[in-house]
Design an enzyme around this catalytic site. Structure first.
Site, PDB file in Angstrom:
ATOM      1  N   PHE A 137       7.484  15.428  -9.880  1.00 60.74           N
ATOM      2  CA  PHE A 137       6.434  15.051  -8.927  1.00 60.74           C
ATOM      3  C   PHE A 137       6.189  16.232  -7.976  1.00 60.74           C
ATOM      4  CE2 PHE A 137       4.660  12.910  -5.218  1.00 60.74           C
ATOM      5  CZ  PHE A 137       3.853  11.939  -5.777  1.00 60.74           C
ATOM      6  N   ASP A 206      15.838  11.720  -7.638  1.00 59.63           N
ATOM      7  CA  ASP A 206      14.742  10.995  -7.001  1.00 59.63           C
ATOM      8  C   ASP A 206      14.533   9.710  -7.800  1.00 59.63           C
ATOM      9  OD1 ASP A 206      12.269   9.976  -6.170  1.00 59.63           O
ATOM     10  OD2 ASP A 206      11.460  11.970  -5.738  1.00 59.63           O
ATOM     11  N   TYR A 231       7.967   1.730  -0.964  1.00 58.05           N
ATOM     12  CA  TYR A 231       6.674   1.046  -1.146  1.00 58.05           C
ATOM     13  C   TYR A 231       6.256   0.867  -2.595  1.00 58.05           C
ATOM     14  CZ  TYR A 231       5.023   5.933  -1.221  1.00 58.05           C
ATOM     15  OH  TYR A 231       4.862   7.259  -1.492  1.00 58.05           O
ATOM     16  N   LYS A 232       7.091   1.308  -3.545  1.00 56.24           N
ATOM     17  CA  LYS A 232       6.740   1.127  -4.962  1.00 56.24           C
ATOM     18  C   LYS A 232       7.354  -0.196  -5.438  1.00 56.24           C
ATOM     19  CE  LYS A 232       5.847   5.994  -5.524  1.00 56.24           C
ATOM     20  NZ  LYS A 232       6.408   7.330  -5.770  1.00 56.24           N
ATOM     21  N   ARG A 392      -2.358   5.188 -16.366  1.00 54.14           N
ATOM     22  CA  ARG A 392      -0.976   4.793 -16.088  1.00 54.14           C
ATOM     23  C   ARG A 392      -0.943   3.315 -15.720  1.00 54.14           C
ATOM     24  NH1 ARG A 392       2.615   7.333 -11.208  1.00 54.14           N
ATOM     25  NH2 ARG A 392       1.048   6.234  -9.997  1.00 54.14           N
TER      26      ARG A 392
HETATM   27  C1  LIG Z   1       5.946   8.345  -5.012  1.00 55.19           C
HETATM   28  C2  LIG Z   1       6.859   9.517  -5.103  1.00 55.19           C
HETATM   29  C3  LIG Z   1       7.178  10.239  -3.959  1.00 55.19           C
HETATM   30  C4  LIG Z   1       6.509   9.874  -2.673  1.00 55.19           C
HETATM   31  O1  LIG Z   1       6.875  10.629  -1.593  1.00 55.19           O
HETATM   32  P1  LIG Z   1       6.346  10.220  -0.140  1.00 55.19           P
HETATM   33  O2  LIG Z   1       7.131  11.050   0.759  1.00 55.19           O
HETATM   34  O3  LIG Z   1       6.572   8.747   0.018  1.00 55.19           O
HETATM   35  O4  LIG Z   1       4.883  10.490  -0.080  1.00 55.19           O
HETATM   36  C5  LIG Z   1       8.085  11.280  -4.085  1.00 55.19           C
HETATM   37  N1  LIG Z   1       8.636  11.594  -5.267  1.00 55.19           N
HETATM   38  C6  LIG Z   1       8.322  10.907  -6.395  1.00 55.19           C
HETATM   39  C7  LIG Z   1       8.951  11.271  -7.701  1.00 55.19           C
HETATM   40  C8  LIG Z   1       7.414   9.867  -6.336  1.00 55.19           C
HETATM   41  O5  LIG Z   1       7.082   9.198  -7.445  1.00 55.19           O
END
Ligand SMILES: *Cc1c(COP(=O)(O)O)cnc(C)c1O
Length: 433
Positions: A137, A206, A231-232, A392
């Site tokens: 990401f 992560d 939040y996911k 997705r």
């Molecule tokens: C959604 C996601 C994030 C989100 O990071 P934020 O700091 O909440 O914006 C980070 N890493 C991965 C792999 C994600 O899927």
């Protein structure tokens, strides 16, 4: 599903029967989902638990309004980061005292990667590399780029199949996202952690697309550091606070660079000298949004209801059955020339989402057309390294059922067959995809 290994249901009636037999089915009622929508984006923003509105209203009106500053003690506000961490622990295979909720995923990655790098600098200063995958990401890559520049290290980005070959004694930290946000491919956390340890490197995981979607065993698998998103799949609400897990053997080592007062051993001593908490508490920085913490608690309470019904193991079995059913219905009903699934079909290699590429269909317009027809997924653009554009679809097993899967495939087949996605209105780009 009573038996996730049974032949997948390939008719509407069979899907309805699976839902009727699903012991987790009742959990869907814990969410306020809009009528007429099949929500396949819980991997990006989880759904709203029914209790959240009243809980946050209580936090505002009664707790804040009436108790005012007394609420830090009387309503337990101050304890929330550790308390919520302890509630996340069973979802990720952690001890309750090893998790704390604070800040965002990006900020927590900065904190734990710094801690890991400072630990390694003391132990093994000749190691000059952070190893990760090309398709990680972007925020993870950006945070690592910044820290590597600061520490004078190099960031080595390789395709996932080359990770093992690149794990050598130059590597200080292996930093990976457990379930890939684009493809839904899942790493073997235990095997990669062991491989990293075998060459003397630490691991940072992560769990943004894993926590609440797949069972994890961080402590048993001897991972070093992990972070995840609120939040996911945890349904904490837009911008919900994230979490940090650190193996207890590392908690008192390494420098957490955001040395704010909430990470102090005694914040209310108001000492002029920073003295970090000896435990996971040091991974806090400053005051959190209490209302956001309380909303996350409502998301976690649905997982606590699921505990009596088999917990993460049962949710995982259902998630795999949902994605498998989607793939089987697609194989039956959708011309394979239109869409190709890029998510691994092997259960142990797939998270809780499916991603599709196409040579003949504009997957951005297709995503928009599906949303217009009530099937909400999202689009992830390809890149200059040759990664394809993707449709997705996420399958949150707390609230998605087999009938939803049937209807989603039905709408997808209709949108493709009718060419609805070709309508120019669906090509119009929005800021957030
Ligand atoms: C959604 C996601 C994030 C989100 O990071 P934020 O700091 O909440 O914006 C980070 N890493 C991965 C792999 C994600 O899927």
């Amino acid at each position: 599903m009573s038996n996730p290994n049974a032949t997948p249901p390939l008719s509407l009636a069979a899907c309805q029967q699976c839902d009727a037999q699903d012991p987790l089915r009742g959990l869907r009622d814990a969410f306020a989902l809009p009528a007429g929508v099949i929500y396949l984006d819980g991997n990006s923003l989880g759904a709203l638990p029914r209790t959240t509105e009243a809980c946050v209203a209580d936090g505002i009106t009664r707790q804040w309004g009436q108790s005012l500053i007394r609420a830090w003690n009387s309503e337990g506000w101050f304890a929330l980061p550790r308390q919520l961490g302890a509630r996340i622990a069973p979802l990720i295979g952690a001890q309750p005292t090893d998790v704390v909720v604070a800040d965002s995923t990006s900020i927590n990655l900065f904190k734990v990667l710094s801690a890991a790098l400072s630990t390694m600098r003391a132990l093994s200063p000749q190691r000059r590399t952070v190893l990760t995958e090309t398709d990680n990401f972007p925020t993870d890559l950006y945070i690592a780029q910044s820290l590597c520049a600061q520490y004078g290290l190099s960031l080595r980005c390789v395709p996932p199949q080359e990770l093992l070959a690149h794990l050598d004694t130059e590597v200080a930290v292996l930093m990976l996202t457990h379930v890939n946000y684009r493809t839904g491919a899942m790493h073997d956390l235990r095997a990669l952690t062991q491989a990293a340890h075998a060459v003397g490197a630490l691991t940072v995981w992560d769990l943004a697309h894993s926590a609440g979607a797949v069972p994890l065993a961080l402590h048993a698998d001897e991972a070093d550091y992990a972070i995840g998103c609120g939040y996911k799949y945890l349904n904490g609400g837009p911008g919900a606070p994230a979490f940090v897990w650190v193996h207890p053997k590392h908690q008192a080592l390494g420098q957490q660079p955001l040395s704010g007062w909430w990470g102090h051993a005694q914040p209310f001593a108001f000492d002029a000298q920073y003295c970090p908490a000896p435990d996971i508490g040091r991974f806090q920085c400053g005051t959190q949004s209490v209302l956001a913490l309380q909303a996350l608690g409502c998301g976690l309470s649905v997982f606590e209801q699921a505990q009596a019904l088999g917990g993460m193991a049962a949710l995982r079995a259902k998630s795999l059955a949902l994605t498998q059913t989607f793939l089987d219905l697609m194989a039956l009903r959708c011309p394979s020339a239109d869409l190709q699934c890029v998510t691994p079909r092997t259960d142990t290699q797939r998270g809780s989402q499916l991603s599709f590429q196409s040579a003949s269909v504009d997957t951005y317009a297709l995503t928009q057309a599906l949303i217009a027809r009530g099937v909400i997924g999202d689009f992830r653009a390809g890149d200059s390294n040759g990664a394809p554009d993707l449709l997705r679809l996420g399958f949150a097993p707390l609230y998605i059922g087999f009938e939803d899967v049937w209807h989603a495939v039905d709408v997808l087949v209709q949108v493709l067959a009718s060419g609805l996605w070709r309508d120019p209105v669906f090509a119009q780009r929005h800021g957030v995809t």
